[in-house]
Design a protein around this motif. Structure first.
Motif, PDB file in Angstrom:
ATOM      1  N   ALA A 192       2.874 -58.246   7.677  1.00 35.82           N
ATOM      2  CA  ALA A 192       3.521 -59.550   7.498  1.00 35.82           C
ATOM      3  C   ALA A 192       5.025 -59.434   7.691  1.00 35.82           C
ATOM      4  CB  ALA A 192       3.201 -60.101   6.113  1.00 35.82           C
ATOM      5  N   ILE A 193       5.627 -58.392   7.122  1.00 35.59           N
ATOM      6  CA  ILE A 193       7.068 -58.175   7.283  1.00 35.59           C
ATOM      7  C   ILE A 193       7.399 -57.910   8.748  1.00 35.59           C
ATOM      8  CG2 ILE A 193       8.997 -56.642   6.710  1.00 35.59           C
ATOM      9  CD1 ILE A 193       7.677 -56.234   3.962  1.00 35.59           C
ATOM     10  N   GLU A 194       6.610 -57.041   9.376  1.00 37.84           N
ATOM     11  CA  GLU A 194       6.865 -56.697  10.774  1.00 37.84           C
ATOM     12  C   GLU A 194       6.727 -57.922  11.683  1.00 37.84           C
ATOM     13  OE1 GLU A 194       7.807 -53.821  12.045  1.00 37.84           O
ATOM     14  OE2 GLU A 194       7.689 -52.580  10.247  1.00 37.84           O
ATOM     15  N   THR A 195       5.744 -58.750  11.402  1.00 34.45           N
ATOM     16  CA  THR A 195       5.534 -59.956  12.212  1.00 34.45           C
ATOM     17  C   THR A 195       6.745 -60.878  12.133  1.00 34.45           C
ATOM     18  OG1 THR A 195       3.132 -59.874  11.948  1.00 34.45           O
ATOM     19  CG2 THR A 195       4.100 -62.013  12.489  1.00 34.45           C
ATOM     20  N   LEU A 196       7.287 -61.056  10.945  1.00 37.38           N
ATOM     21  CA  LEU A 196       8.451 -61.933  10.782  1.00 37.38           C
ATOM     22  C   LEU A 196       9.684 -61.339  11.459  1.00 37.38           C
ATOM     23  CD1 LEU A 196       7.914 -63.070   7.094  1.00 37.38           C
ATOM     24  CD2 LEU A 196       7.594 -64.431   9.172  1.00 37.38           C
ATOM     25  N   LEU A 197       9.805 -60.025  11.431  1.00 38.86           N
ATOM     26  CA  LEU A 197      10.926 -59.388  12.128  1.00 38.86           C
ATOM     27  C   LEU A 197      10.811 -59.581  13.636  1.00 38.86           C
ATOM     28  CD1 LEU A 197      11.383 -56.042  10.168  1.00 38.86           C
ATOM     29  CD2 LEU A 197      12.742 -58.129  10.007  1.00 38.86           C
ATOM     30  N   GLU A 198       9.576 -59.494  14.120  1.00 41.19           N
ATOM     31  CA  GLU A 198       9.375 -59.704  15.557  1.00 41.19           C
ATOM     32  C   GLU A 198       9.715 -61.129  15.969  1.00 41.19           C
ATOM     33  OE1 GLU A 198       5.342 -58.616  16.159  1.00 41.19           O
ATOM     34  OE2 GLU A 198       5.699 -56.466  15.815  1.00 41.19           O
ATOM     35  N   GLN A 199       9.643 -62.056  15.011  1.00 36.36           N
ATOM     36  CA  GLN A 199      10.005 -63.446  15.282  1.00 36.36           C
ATOM     37  C   GLN A 199      11.510 -63.694  15.121  1.00 36.36           C
ATOM     38  OE1 GLN A 199       7.831 -65.774  16.447  1.00 36.36           O
ATOM     39  NE2 GLN A 199       6.402 -64.050  16.536  1.00 36.36           N
ATOM     40  N   ARG A 200      12.264 -62.616  14.955  1.00 32.76           N
ATOM     41  CA  ARG A 200      13.730 -62.680  14.856  1.00 32.76           C
ATOM     42  C   ARG A 200      14.208 -63.525  13.676  1.00 32.76           C
ATOM     43  NH1 ARG A 200      16.375 -62.593  20.889  1.00 32.76           N
ATOM     44  NH2 ARG A 200      14.946 -61.092  21.814  1.00 32.76           N
ATOM     45  N   CYS A 201      13.568 -63.319  12.539  1.00 36.92           N
ATOM     46  CA  CYS A 201      13.998 -64.042  11.345  1.00 36.92           C
ATOM     47  C   CYS A 201      15.399 -63.604  10.946  1.00 36.92           C
ATOM     48  CB  CYS A 201      13.028 -63.789  10.197  1.00 36.92           C
ATOM     49  SG  CYS A 201      11.449 -64.628  10.398  1.00 36.92           S
ATOM     50  N   GLN A 202      16.210 -64.572  10.595  1.00 41.77           N
ATOM     51  CA  GLN A 202      17.558 -64.279  10.129  1.00 41.77           C
ATOM     52  C   GLN A 202      17.546 -63.560   8.803  1.00 41.77           C
ATOM     53  OE1 GLN A 202      19.860 -67.896   9.832  1.00 41.77           O
ATOM     54  NE2 GLN A 202      21.545 -66.899  10.873  1.00 41.77           N
ATOM     55  N   ALA A 203      16.636 -63.933   7.947  1.00 36.94           N
ATOM     56  CA  ALA A 203      16.610 -63.433   6.584  1.00 36.94           C
ATOM     57  C   ALA A 203      15.159 -63.389   6.122  1.00 36.94           C
ATOM     58  CB  ALA A 203      17.440 -64.360   5.684  1.00 36.94           C
ATOM     59  N   LEU A 204      14.897 -62.608   5.052  1.00 34.39           N
ATOM     60  CA  LEU A 204      13.539 -62.465   4.546  1.00 34.39           C
ATOM     61  C   LEU A 204      13.516 -62.610   3.028  1.00 34.39           C
ATOM     62  CD1 LEU A 204      12.025 -59.376   6.433  1.00 34.39           C
ATOM     63  CD2 LEU A 204      11.551 -61.781   6.848  1.00 34.39           C
ATOM     64  N   VAL A 205      12.549 -63.376   2.527  1.00 33.03           N
ATOM     65  CA  VAL A 205      12.199 -63.402   1.111  1.00 33.03           C
ATOM     66  C   VAL A 205      10.790 -62.830   1.027  1.00 33.03           C
ATOM     67  CG1 VAL A 205      11.712 -64.820  -0.908  1.00 33.03           C
ATOM     68  CG2 VAL A 205      13.668 -65.362   0.552  1.00 33.03           C
ATOM     69  N   VAL A 206      10.634 -61.741   0.286  1.00 34.54           N
ATOM     70  CA  VAL A 206       9.375 -60.992   0.318  1.00 34.54           C
ATOM     71  C   VAL A 206       8.757 -60.912  -1.074  1.00 34.54           C
ATOM     72  CG1 VAL A 206       8.325 -58.751   0.789  1.00 34.54           C
ATOM     73  CG2 VAL A 206      10.119 -59.630   2.303  1.00 34.54           C
ATOM     74  N   HIS A 207       7.533 -61.407  -1.193  1.00 37.29           N
ATOM     75  CA  HIS A 207       6.713 -61.216  -2.388  1.00 37.29           C
ATOM     76  C   HIS A 207       5.663 -60.180  -2.014  1.00 37.29           C
ATOM     77  CE1 HIS A 207       3.612 -61.927  -5.403  1.00 37.29           C
ATOM     78  NE2 HIS A 207       4.515 -62.546  -6.131  1.00 37.29           N
ATOM     79  N   ALA A 208       5.913 -58.943  -2.399  1.00 34.11           N
ATOM     80  CA  ALA A 208       5.023 -57.835  -2.036  1.00 34.11           C
ATOM     81  C   ALA A 208       4.663 -57.073  -3.297  1.00 34.11           C
ATOM     82  CB  ALA A 208       5.698 -56.913  -1.028  1.00 34.11           C
ATOM     83  N   LYS A 209       3.371 -56.963  -3.579  1.00 32.70           N
ATOM     84  CA  LYS A 209       2.913 -56.277  -4.778  1.00 32.70           C
ATOM     85  C   LYS A 209       2.230 -54.948  -4.485  1.00 32.70           C
ATOM     86  CE  LYS A 209       4.201 -59.006  -8.065  1.00 32.70           C
ATOM     87  NZ  LYS A 209       5.115 -58.510  -9.109  1.00 32.70           N
ATOM     88  N   ALA A 210       1.730 -54.778  -3.261  1.00 32.66           N
ATOM     89  CA  ALA A 210       0.956 -53.580  -2.950  1.00 32.66           C
ATOM     90  C   ALA A 210       1.803 -52.471  -2.330  1.00 32.66           C
ATOM     91  CB  ALA A 210      -0.201 -53.929  -2.024  1.00 32.66           C
ATOM     92  N   LEU A 211       2.858 -52.833  -1.605  1.00 32.94           N
ATOM     93  CA  LEU A 211       3.711 -51.810  -0.989  1.00 32.94           C
ATOM     94  C   LEU A 211       4.433 -51.006  -2.063  1.00 32.94           C
ATOM     95  CD1 LEU A 211       5.310 -53.715   2.032  1.00 32.94           C
ATOM     96  CD2 LEU A 211       3.707 -51.797   2.146  1.00 32.94           C
ATOM     97  N   SER A 212       4.652 -49.737  -1.789  1.00 36.89           N
ATOM     98  CA  SER A 212       5.332 -48.864  -2.751  1.00 36.89           C
ATOM     99  C   SER A 212       6.810 -49.219  -2.873  1.00 36.89           C
ATOM    100  CB  SER A 212       5.213 -47.406  -2.310  1.00 36.89           C
ATOM    101  OG  SER A 212       5.976 -47.185  -1.121  1.00 36.89           O
ATOM    102  N   ASN A 213       7.407 -48.804  -3.982  1.00 34.08           N
ATOM    103  CA  ASN A 213       8.847 -49.010  -4.164  1.00 34.08           C
ATOM    104  C   ASN A 213       9.638 -48.408  -3.010  1.00 34.08           C
ATOM    105  OD1 ASN A 213       8.345 -50.286  -6.568  1.00 34.08           O
ATOM    106  ND2 ASN A 213       9.420 -48.810  -7.848  1.00 34.08           N
ATOM    107  N   GLN A 214       9.274 -47.181  -2.605  1.00 36.61           N
ATOM    108  CA  GLN A 214      10.044 -46.504  -1.568  1.00 36.61           C
ATOM    109  C   GLN A 214       9.954 -47.232  -0.237  1.00 36.61           C
ATOM    110  OE1 GLN A 214      12.208 -43.842  -2.058  1.00 36.61           O
ATOM    111  NE2 GLN A 214      12.821 -44.642  -0.055  1.00 36.61           N
TER     112      GLN A 214
END
Length: 336
Positions: free
Chosen positions: A107-129
């Motif tokens: 989901a993050i990668e898809t939005l980056l490919e769409q050249r988003c200026q900014a991102l607000v991310v609600h992510a619970k499964a990805l690790s902190n790192q």
């Protein structure tokens, strides 16, 4: 991670040619364009689309990653972000993470490919790192409903443990001692922290929460029904139930009523979130208010400010507050 120079070397072309392909520029033959794209795929090269958007300003967008399209909680979150993007004349793009590490990353990668200026991310499964790495690579990325100390100034988060504590205190203040909990079975921090808050307060009052008084299921209406049925099957002497969210609470109330229990006369029910649904249940649901719309608006404002190299505040912590309605009352008799 492959760089633009690695792609150029592998394809036998100049860095400028790779750059033109990445940015859909002219003066590149069809043969070279296809070759560069093939090498980019083979090397796993991902252009920094976010940085390109900040430079070109061709299509100002804000990307939102959240977990569930049909959940009213996330609908409220999206609505808060949309208010800010509309005020700023910014296009909003949404991608669903589904509480899966792989899907959240996609989901993050898809939005980056769409050249988003900014991102607000609600992510619970990805690790902190992983999220720290993304934050370091994406200057205008803000996390919502997640706290990571290393990037605290980029987090807008709720004190879930405090919410569990407040719910338990409220029931104890009314005289409840036979308390159960219904929680989410998702392996994320929110249910763990809320449950820890409940347990700590009940332990302080010498009424510890027994493990058999805890039921878990998916955090939706059906999950609430299943968890409530499991609790009733254990034959527990209950006077109150603290439920992970309002959607589950609606399922709990339905099952209690179907089994001849009156809410709150026989069993009190307290939810969490204060979504619109809670006002229209019967009885109206007592719940812990999660100011998700306010948090979402702040996260969106922060993200856009960071995209413009503006300073943001260091701490963005919110605390749940009790909303008293009709689903909680004192127990009918004194309990031991």
């Amino acid at each position: 991670m492959a760089t633009i120079k690695d792609v150029a070397a592998a394809a036998g072309v100049s860095v400028a040619t790779v750059s033109r392909v990445v940015n859909n520029g002219p003066k590149v033959s069809a043969k070279n364009r296809e070759l560069v794209k093939k090498v980019m795929l083979e090397l796993g090269y991902r252009p920094n689309a976010n940085a390109r958007a900040l430079v070109t300003q061709t299509n100002p967008t804000l990307g939102l990653v959240f977990s569930e399209l049909t959940d009213p909680f996330f609908a409220t979150l999206a609505g808060g972000v949309e208010k800010i993007t509309r005020n700023h004349n910014i296009q909003l793009l949404i991608s669903n993470g589904l509480v899966s590490a792989e899907t959240e990353k996609q989901a993050i990668e898809t939005l980056l490919e769409q050249r988003c200026q900014a991102l607000v991310v609600h992510a619970k499964a990805l690790s902190n790192q992983t999220l720290i790495d993304y934050a370091n690579a994406i200057p205008a990325m803000v996390l919502i409903n997640r706290f990571i100390p290393e990037i605290a100034h980029r987090c807008v988060w709720l004190d879930n443990q405090a919410g569990g504590e407040a719910a338990a205190r409220h029931l104890l203040s009314l005289g409840h001692r036979n308390i159960a909990c219904i929680s989410s079975n998702y392996d994320i921090e929110d249910p763990r922290l809320r449950l820890e808050g409940v347990k700590s307060i009940l332990a302080e009052s010498n009424t510890p929460l027994a493990e058999h008084a805890i039921a878990t299921a998916e955090p939706n209406e059906i999950g609430g029904e299943i968890a409530a049925q499991n609790l009733l099957a254990r034959g527990l002497d209950l006077s109150a139930v603290i439920v992970y969210n309002d959607a589950m609470a609606s399922g709990v109330i339905s099952v209690l009523c179907d089994n001849g229990y009156r809410v709150p006369e026989d069993i009190s029910v307290i939810g969490f979130d204060d979504v619109l649904l809670s006002r229209y249940l019967r009885p109206k649901l007592t719940t812990m208010r999660y100011p998700i719309e306010m948090m979402a608006m702040e996260a969106a404002e922060m993200s856009l400010a960071l995209a413009n190299d503006e300073n943001v505040a260091d701490l963005h912590k919110y605390v749940p507050t009790l909303v008293k309605r009709d689903s909680v009352a004192p127990p009918r008799t004194n309990q031991t």
